[in-house]
Design an enzyme around this catalytic site. Structure first.
Site, PDB file in Angstrom:
ATOM      1  CG  ASP A 163      -2.015  -0.942   1.216  1.00 55.74           C
ATOM      2  OD1 ASP A 163      -2.018  -1.807   0.321  1.00 55.74           O
ATOM      3  OD2 ASP A 163      -2.901  -0.851   2.085  1.00 55.74           O
ATOM      4  CG  HIS A 180       2.482   0.078   4.259  1.00 50.05           C
ATOM      5  ND1 HIS A 180       2.350  -0.853   5.268  1.00 50.05           N
ATOM      6  CD2 HIS A 180       1.279   0.686   4.128  1.00 50.05           C
ATOM      7  CE1 HIS A 180       1.113  -0.792   5.737  1.00 50.05           C
ATOM      8  NE2 HIS A 180       0.432   0.132   5.060  1.00 50.05           N
TER       9      HIS A 180
HETATM   10 ZN    ZN Z   1      -2.710   3.431   3.093  1.00 53.94          ZN
END
Ligand code: ZN
Length: 404
Positions: free
Chosen positions: A223, A364
């Site tokens: 993400d 991430h």
């Molecule tokens: Zn996010």
């Protein structure tokens, strides 16, 4: 000697165009914070941008709130021509009240000057009446007396419009959103040349893998990218013939066009993670749909690929929000907490013991922590017999298994 000069010029040009990046800080540790802003490698401009961001962050940290406080800073970036860059930073702060504000910078590299509207538009005084008239039509609660004092400090320019921004207090309107006015470029006499973006059509689709119903499968998801770390993540995935699903923030994709194309070319998938990374449950239907659609368009423009998956920011959503889009909401069952633990050993501990076939792992790619742990995650799972698939492939397999 000539060769050396040509070589130096080439290196300079290569560096000059490839090292723009987006600085990104996203956290839900102490309030919801999503800050994304461009690093242009024009020192004076970058200093101005980062000091504005730091100041805004500092002010936010000192605010009191009974709600979960949220700070969202997103940006637009436009090269008006080879010398002039226009950057806007839009800030939304949600505490017990909502504050929207904008700051814009227009910088000319050739003479190292920040530009004002007077530098861009001929006969601004002559336009003044017209602008105020339009403002009063658009914002009927604006106070005419206050309008005489409006300034034209904040503006952005795209291929079609010059957009002027005003603070609500400046025109004494009760609107909480940013107040703006679009002026078509053809109706203005501009003092500078503006290069129009030539859209490049690329049509890429995801490479499919061969997976059978009995395979143990895993989907790695990333993400908050793309970022300068994403290419290194793709390198690791490529080395081990693995893939990921990248849930991208729409406002960042223009700086990483090649990275996006590479994702698809190398068999990874692209999903939508909203345009500005705001907490979605605080948005209206229209605002939510804009967040989705603007990101879909930005990704499609670069790759020709239209995502079908959506990951809600901060994992927050409602069934009502889900009903506002055709995209499939994708969460996760294994959370690496990479952004929080910031340690390879802790990330491995959060991931490896908790994985089972069909797991979706959350990582991430807007910082280096996931990258640090990725090679170990991939090699360990591979030796445990897992195959890496995209989220779409994983969902397809689940459907097939259920229908057996
Ligand atoms: Zn996010």
């Amino acid at each position: 000697m000539k060769k050396i000069i040509i070589l130096l010029v080439t290196i300079f040009l290569l560096c000059g165009c490839s090292d723009k990046e987006v600085q990104s800080y996203i956290s839900n540790d102490d309030g919801l914070i999503s800050i994304n802003y461009p690093v242009t490698n024009i020192n004076v401009l970058d200093d101005a941008i980062s000091s504005y961001v730091n100041q805004t962050y500092h002010n936010f940290k000192n605010m009191k709130s009974t709600n979960v406080p949220e700070l969202n800073i997103s940006y637009t970036y436009k090269e008006l021509n080879s010398d002039i860059v226009n950057v806007s930073l839009q800030t939304e702060i949600v505490t017990d009240k909502v504050i929207n504000k904008i700051k814009t910078f227009t910088y000319n590299k050739s003479n190292n000057k920040f530009l004002t509207m007077e530098d861009l538009v001929e006969d601004l005084n002559g336009l003044d009446y017209e602008i105020k008239k339009e403002l009063l039509i658009k914002y009927q609660d604006a106070d005419m007396d206050y309008l005489s004092n409006v300034s034209y400090d904040y503006f952005t320019i795209d291929d079609e419009n010059l957009t002027l921004y005003f603070n609500p207090a400046e025109i004494k309107s009760k609107h909480k959103e940013l107040i703006y006015l679009d002026i078509p470029l053809d109706s203005l006499k501009l003092l500078i040349d503006i290069d129009k973006n030539e859209g490049k059509d690329t049509y890429l689709s995801i490479k499919k893998r061969n997976v059978s119903l009995d395979d143990k499968v895993i989907a790695l998801t990333f993400d908050d990218g793309p970022s300068k770390y994403t290419n290194d993540i793709l390198n690791v995935l490529k080395k081990y013939n693995a893939c990921g699903t990248f849930f991208l923030i729409g406002n960042k994709v223009d700086f990483y066009k090649d990275t996006l194309r590479r994702m698809l070319e190398e068999g990874s998938e692209i999903g939508n993670h909203s345009y500005d990374h705001k907490l979605l449950t605080r948005l209206s239907k229209e605002e939510f749909q804009d967040e989705i659609n603007n990101t879909q368009e930005a990704i499609k423009k670069i790759t020709g690929f239209t995502p079908t998956l959506f990951r809600p920011t901060y994992g927050g959503y409602t069934n009502t929000l889900k009903s506002y889009t055709d995209l499939k909401f994708v969460l996760w069952d294994v959370d690496s907490l990479d952004w929080k633990v910031k340690s390879k050993t802790k990330i491995l501990k959060n991931v490896l013991p908790n994985v089972k076939s069909g797991s979706i792992i959350l990582m991430h790619d807007n910082h280096r922590y996931a990258l640090d742990a990725l090679e170990d995650i991939v090699t360990n799972l591979k030796s445990d017999g897992y195959k890496f698939v995209t989220v779409s492939e994983l969902l397809e397999l689940k459907n097939l298994r259920e229908s057996e």
